[in-house]
Structures are given as C-alpha cells and as structure tokens.
Design a protein around this motif. Structure first.
Motif, PDB file in Angstrom:
ATOM      1  N   GLU A 154       0.854  -1.186  -0.031  1.00 57.08           N
ATOM      2  CA  GLU A 154      -0.065   0.114  -0.077  1.00 57.08           C
ATOM      3  C   GLU A 154       0.984   1.143   0.047  1.00 57.08           C
ATOM      4  OE1 GLU A 154      -4.264  -1.046   2.138  1.00 57.08           O
ATOM      5  OE2 GLU A 154      -2.510  -0.247   3.346  1.00 57.08           O
ATOM      6  N   ASP A 155       1.991   1.252   0.709  1.00 58.11           N
ATOM      7  CA  ASP A 155       2.879   2.518   0.930  1.00 58.11           C
ATOM      8  C   ASP A 155       3.724   2.740  -0.206  1.00 58.11           C
ATOM      9  OD1 ASP A 155       2.066   2.982   3.530  1.00 58.11           O
ATOM     10  OD2 ASP A 155       3.724   2.086   4.355  1.00 58.11           O
ATOM     11  N   PHE A 156       3.564   1.643  -1.614  1.00 58.59           N
ATOM     12  CA  PHE A 156       4.345   1.981  -2.584  1.00 58.59           C
ATOM     13  C   PHE A 156       3.670   2.074  -3.950  1.00 58.59           C
ATOM     14  CE2 PHE A 156       6.853  -0.813   0.418  1.00 58.59           C
ATOM     15  CZ  PHE A 156       7.956  -0.051   0.373  1.00 58.59           C
ATOM     16  N   HIS A 157       2.124   2.522  -3.513  1.00 58.90           N
ATOM     17  CA  HIS A 157       1.153   3.010  -4.496  1.00 58.90           C
ATOM     18  C   HIS A 157       0.765   1.822  -5.385  1.00 58.90           C
ATOM     19  CE1 HIS A 157       2.149   6.810  -3.057  1.00 58.90           C
ATOM     20  NE2 HIS A 157       3.693   6.652  -3.448  1.00 58.90           N
ATOM     21  N   VAL A 158       0.738   0.592  -4.923  1.00 62.66           N
ATOM     22  CA  VAL A 158       0.146  -0.425  -5.709  1.00 62.66           C
ATOM     23  C   VAL A 158      -1.216  -0.910  -5.289  1.00 62.66           C
ATOM     24  CG1 VAL A 158       0.607  -3.081  -6.040  1.00 62.66           C
ATOM     25  CG2 VAL A 158       2.645  -1.463  -5.608  1.00 62.66           C
ATOM     26  N   GLU A 159      -1.953  -0.890  -6.164  1.00 61.62           N
ATOM     27  CA  GLU A 159      -3.441  -1.531  -5.931  1.00 61.62           C
ATOM     28  C   GLU A 159      -3.456  -2.828  -6.706  1.00 61.62           C
ATOM     29  OE1 GLU A 159      -7.739  -0.160  -8.048  1.00 61.62           O
ATOM     30  OE2 GLU A 159      -6.170   1.254  -8.250  1.00 61.62           O
ATOM     31  N   ILE A 160      -4.396  -3.708  -6.002  1.00 60.63           N
ATOM     32  CA  ILE A 160      -4.340  -5.101  -6.513  1.00 60.63           C
ATOM     33  C   ILE A 160      -5.811  -5.234  -6.887  1.00 60.63           C
ATOM     34  CG2 ILE A 160      -4.319  -7.524  -6.043  1.00 60.63           C
ATOM     35  CD1 ILE A 160      -1.748  -6.790  -4.400  1.00 60.63           C
ATOM     36  N   ILE A 161      -6.033  -5.754  -8.154  1.00 62.49           N
ATOM     37  CA  ILE A 161      -7.455  -6.180  -8.449  1.00 62.49           C
ATOM     38  C   ILE A 161      -7.436  -7.756  -8.781  1.00 62.49           C
ATOM     39  CG2 ILE A 161      -9.284  -5.763 -10.414  1.00 62.49           C
ATOM     40  CD1 ILE A 161      -7.820  -3.077 -10.928  1.00 62.49           C
ATOM     41  N   LEU A 162      -8.528  -8.261  -8.173  1.00 60.84           N
ATOM     42  CA  LEU A 162      -8.892  -9.800  -8.032  1.00 60.84           C
ATOM     43  C   LEU A 162      -9.945 -10.062  -8.725  1.00 60.84           C
ATOM     44  CD1 LEU A 162      -8.037 -12.722  -6.916  1.00 60.84           C
ATOM     45  CD2 LEU A 162      -9.552 -11.880  -4.844  1.00 60.84           C
ATOM     46  N   LYS A 163      -9.766 -11.115  -9.748  1.00 65.27           N
ATOM     47  CA  LYS A 163     -10.886 -11.801 -10.451  1.00 65.27           C
ATOM     48  C   LYS A 163     -10.738 -13.361 -10.153  1.00 65.27           C
ATOM     49  CE  LYS A 163     -11.551  -8.150 -13.742  1.00 65.27           C
ATOM     50  NZ  LYS A 163     -13.120  -7.550 -13.200  1.00 65.27           N
ATOM     51  N   LEU A 198      -9.114 -12.094 -18.499  1.00 69.10           N
ATOM     52  CA  LEU A 198      -7.633 -11.402 -18.541  1.00 69.10           C
ATOM     53  C   LEU A 198      -8.128  -9.814 -19.097  1.00 69.10           C
ATOM     54  CD1 LEU A 198      -5.410 -14.168 -19.592  1.00 69.10           C
ATOM     55  CD2 LEU A 198      -5.130 -12.868 -17.465  1.00 69.10           C
ATOM     56  N   ASP A 199      -8.961 -10.100 -20.236  1.00 72.48           N
ATOM     57  CA  ASP A 199      -9.065  -8.679 -21.138  1.00 72.48           C
ATOM     58  C   ASP A 199      -9.895  -7.782 -20.236  1.00 72.48           C
ATOM     59  OD1 ASP A 199      -8.215  -9.655 -23.612  1.00 72.48           O
ATOM     60  OD2 ASP A 199     -10.148 -10.248 -24.203  1.00 72.48           O
ATOM     61  N   GLU A 200     -10.649  -8.186 -19.291  1.00 74.53           N
ATOM     62  CA  GLU A 200     -11.310  -7.432 -18.215  1.00 74.53           C
ATOM     63  C   GLU A 200     -10.307  -6.569 -17.424  1.00 74.53           C
ATOM     64  OE1 GLU A 200     -14.391  -8.969 -15.946  1.00 74.53           O
ATOM     65  OE2 GLU A 200     -15.636  -9.612 -17.749  1.00 74.53           O
ATOM     66  N   LEU A 201      -9.297  -7.273 -17.013  1.00 73.30           N
ATOM     67  CA  LEU A 201      -8.210  -6.843 -16.004  1.00 73.30           C
ATOM     68  C   LEU A 201      -7.454  -5.744 -17.210  1.00 73.30           C
ATOM     69  CD1 LEU A 201      -6.599  -9.798 -14.524  1.00 73.30           C
ATOM     70  CD2 LEU A 201      -7.909  -7.841 -13.457  1.00 73.30           C
ATOM     71  N   LEU A 202      -7.446  -5.941 -18.430  1.00 71.44           N
ATOM     72  CA  LEU A 202      -6.563  -4.809 -19.195  1.00 71.44           C
ATOM     73  C   LEU A 202      -7.559  -3.793 -19.345  1.00 71.44           C
ATOM     74  CD1 LEU A 202      -5.188  -7.127 -22.259  1.00 71.44           C
ATOM     75  CD2 LEU A 202      -3.994  -6.054 -20.205  1.00 71.44           C
ATOM     76  N   ASP A 203      -8.821  -3.914 -19.498  1.00 75.66           N
ATOM     77  CA  ASP A 203      -9.657  -2.637 -19.509  1.00 75.66           C
ATOM     78  C   ASP A 203      -9.519  -1.973 -18.244  1.00 75.66           C
ATOM     79  OD1 ASP A 203     -10.474  -3.543 -21.918  1.00 75.66           O
ATOM     80  OD2 ASP A 203     -12.378  -4.506 -21.294  1.00 75.66           O
ATOM     81  N   GLU A 204      -9.077  -2.599 -17.172  1.00 73.42           N
ATOM     82  CA  GLU A 204      -9.062  -1.927 -15.890  1.00 73.42           C
ATOM     83  C   GLU A 204      -7.592  -1.263 -15.808  1.00 73.42           C
ATOM     84  OE1 GLU A 204     -10.977  -3.208 -12.405  1.00 73.42           O
ATOM     85  OE2 GLU A 204     -12.151  -4.780 -13.468  1.00 73.42           O
ATOM     86  N   GLU A 205      -6.815  -1.240 -16.803  1.00 73.20           N
ATOM     87  CA  GLU A 205      -5.534  -0.857 -17.053  1.00 73.20           C
ATOM     88  C   GLU A 205      -4.541  -1.268 -15.963  1.00 73.20           C
ATOM     89  OE1 GLU A 205      -6.368   3.436 -16.587  1.00 73.20           O
ATOM     90  OE2 GLU A 205      -6.778   3.434 -18.754  1.00 73.20           O
ATOM     91  N   VAL A 206      -4.583  -2.735 -15.694  1.00 74.00           N
ATOM     92  CA  VAL A 206      -3.587  -3.296 -15.072  1.00 74.00           C
ATOM     93  C   VAL A 206      -2.109  -3.249 -15.720  1.00 74.00           C
ATOM     94  CG1 VAL A 206      -5.292  -4.707 -13.676  1.00 74.00           C
ATOM     95  CG2 VAL A 206      -4.193  -5.806 -15.632  1.00 74.00           C
TER      96      VAL A 206
END
Length: 349
Positions: free
Chosen positions: A96-105, A119-127
């Motif tokens: 968190e302190d290193f500005h990292v956001e984690i998106i789980l599917k 995988l394409d949905e994760l790309l749409d969320e700009e991972v």
C-alpha cells in the motif's frame, strides 16, 4: 559543515537524560508534561530525527508511480482459496505504501474462454502486471504470450503455463512432488500390487505434472503401467466418491491410492464405505484442516504439502519489483517448499 543532530544534543538542550528523550520519542509513560514539552521543543530546535523517523523520511523521498496489478484465480474453493487470498492480502497490506493497487478476479468455470475474457477485463481496468492460475490451454498460453509482447508481465502461480512467455512461475516442483509420492507409496505396498491414481484436472499443469512424476518414479521402481489405473475427478467430492468407489469395486488387488486431487475426503469416504480402510495405503497432497483430521484418524497415511500462502504473496511482490524497480526474480526463489506430513508431525505443518 553543520553537525548532524544527535539524541545527546537534544538531551543537553532540554536538560534531561538520553533515556528521557527516548521515552518521549516512543510515547512511553512516566514523563511529566513540562518535561515532555521541553524535550519536544529541543527536538524541533535541533532538527533531530530518530532512526525510525529517518528511515520513514528516506522511504517518502523515493517516488513510485501508482501501479495496478491483476490476479486471476480458478474456481477452486477450500484450503487453496483460503491460503491464496491470505497471501494476496498480506502483499496488498505490504505494498500500500508503494502505491500498488491489486484487482482480483475469479473464474466460475473451467472454460478457457472465460479465462481470456477475464484477462481482457483486467486490461480494460489498466493493470500493468498479472498473476494467473489457469488451465494449461493453448489459447490461454497464446494470450499470455501476447500480453508479454505488449509489456504486460504475467507470473503464473500454483499451476504453470510453460509454453507461454510468462515472467516466471511461483509454485512447487510438481514433478518432484509426484516422484516423492511414488517413493513413499512404493515403500508401503508390495511391488505386485495395483494402484489407483486419482487426478483433479489434467488440463491444469500442476495436476498433470504431479501424475507424470508419480508414474515415472513408479516405473523406475518396477511397477508396470498396467498396475496403475488413472481416473480424473475434477476436484469434485461427489465425482471423486463415485469414481473411486467404481474403481475399487471393479478392480481387484488395489492396495494403494495416490490422490493428485483436492477432494481427498471424497476418496476416503468411498474407501470407508466399502470397508477397505485397513487394506489400503493413501497418499495425497496439501494440508488443509480436513486433511489433518484424516491423517489423525488414519484415513490417509501421508500428505505432501506446499506453501500456498507464498504462491499468493510472492507474485505481487515480484511484479511490483519488476515494474517499479526493474528487478527480475531469481529463479531459485520461485519454487516453494515440499514437506512430507504424517500423523506424527501435523503440529509442525
């Protein structure tokens, strides 16, 4: 050159001992309000920073850009999901302190098209990086290779996609763990005995590779291929119960069962229902609470465990290191441990 402020300078300016300054810095009790105020004033005037404050200041001076990491998991439940999510949550807190956001599917089926869609949905969320546990399917491997070509690093976890251009794999040496299972089972049954090997899903590289290691070692020891019956049970309790029951009823002479399958309870229930608990040796993988109980009551003889928590934790750390610091993981750091557990060392697992 101005002398670097020290704790002694603060103490002398405030007219107190170094111990009193330390108590103020660490918010400890037994410091009078007026003394606390004098110490704080001296700290401001000298510009003194404690070692902890200096470290935190140094960290804050390092500028890291915000990054998003994606995680895609299969439709598995139980011990795997609990431990994987625990590892991901630990990494999320640390990063968190290193500005990292984690998106789980999470997948709902074992259909390759769903993996590609998510995988394409994760790309749409700009991972900018992805950790993935998925079927070992050509279309998925091609998709992962394309992600790499587009500068989206992918780390596989628990089950590999070896033909894809993923960054690395975080998981056990499954071929080796399968060989260890064969070695254990061969010590428990006669070389003339028959074996039932129950595999979860052969489309997952981890399951298939375990079986390959098991079969390779059994052949080296002297077991013929026709002595080993392989069934695929898709990690489902009812399917495992039914197929193990059918195999034991239809094939005489089975004296050992190898479970490369997460539905171990389905197997042991079939064995117990047929009254064959005392005539069979059973070896499985992983160490859930259910598996511990089965070891304790003698329903299974050994389990070969792996560190699933680290399989959730390490991909997040390695992707962050790669994207923010350009650091590649060392290959020897990517394999998680192999442990042999029986009823006598459960407390150490």
């Amino acid at each position: 050159m101005k002398k670097k402020p020290t704790i002694q300078m603060v103490a002398e300016l405030a007219g107190v001992s170094r111990g009193t300054v330390d108590r103020v810095l660490n918010n400890r009790s037994h410091v009078r309000p007026d003394v606390h105020d004098r110490v704080m004033k001296a700290i401001r005037e000298t510009g003194y920073l404690s070692p902890r404050q200096a470290y935190q200041t140094k960290l804050s001076e390092v500028s890291y850009s915000h990054i998003k990491l994606g995680v895609l998991l299969p439709n598995w439940t139980g011990h795997f999901k609990t431990e994987i999510l625990r590892g991901i949550d630990a990494a999320r807190s640390e990063l968190e302190d290193f500005h990292v956001e984690i998106i789980l599917k999470e997948c709902k089926t074992d259909i390759p098209g769903e993996v590609i869609e998510l995988l394409d949905e994760l790309l749409d969320e700009e991972v900018q990086g992805i950790a993935l546990c998925a079927l070992n399917n050509p279309s998925i491997e091609t998709h992962v290779s394309a992600l790499n070509d587009n500068n989206i690093p992918v780390i596989t976890l628990n089950s590999d996609l070896p033909e894809s251009r993923r960054l690395c794999f975080i998981g056990q040496d499954y071929h080796k763990s399968g060989r260890i299972a064969a070695e254990l089972l061969s010590k428990c049954i006669p070389v003339s005995g028959s074996i039932l090997a129950a595999v979860g899903n052969l489309e997952f590289d981890g399951h298939r590779t375990r079986l390959e290691g098991f079969l390779d070692r059994m052949e080296e020891i002297g077991f013929r291929k026709d002595q080993i019956q392989v069934i695929e049970t898709y990690n489902d309790y009812q399917t495992t119960f039914r197929k193990v029951t059918e195999a034991l009823e239809q094939t005489s002479g089975i004296c050992g069962i190898y479970m490369a399958n997460r539905s171990v309870a389905g197997c042991t229930e079939a064995v117990n229902t047929l009254g064959m608990k005392d005539s069979l040796k059973i070896i499985c993988h992983d160490i859930s609470e259910s598996t511990k109980r089965l070891l304790q009551n003698g329903s299974i003889d050994f389990t070969i465990s792996q560190d699933i928590f680290r399989q959730g934790y390490l991909p997040m750390i390695y992707l962050r290191d790669y994207l923010q610091k350009g650091k590649l993981p060392e290959s020897e750091e990517t394999n998680t441990n192999i442990s042999i557990i029986c009823s006598q060392n459960i407390e150490n697992s």
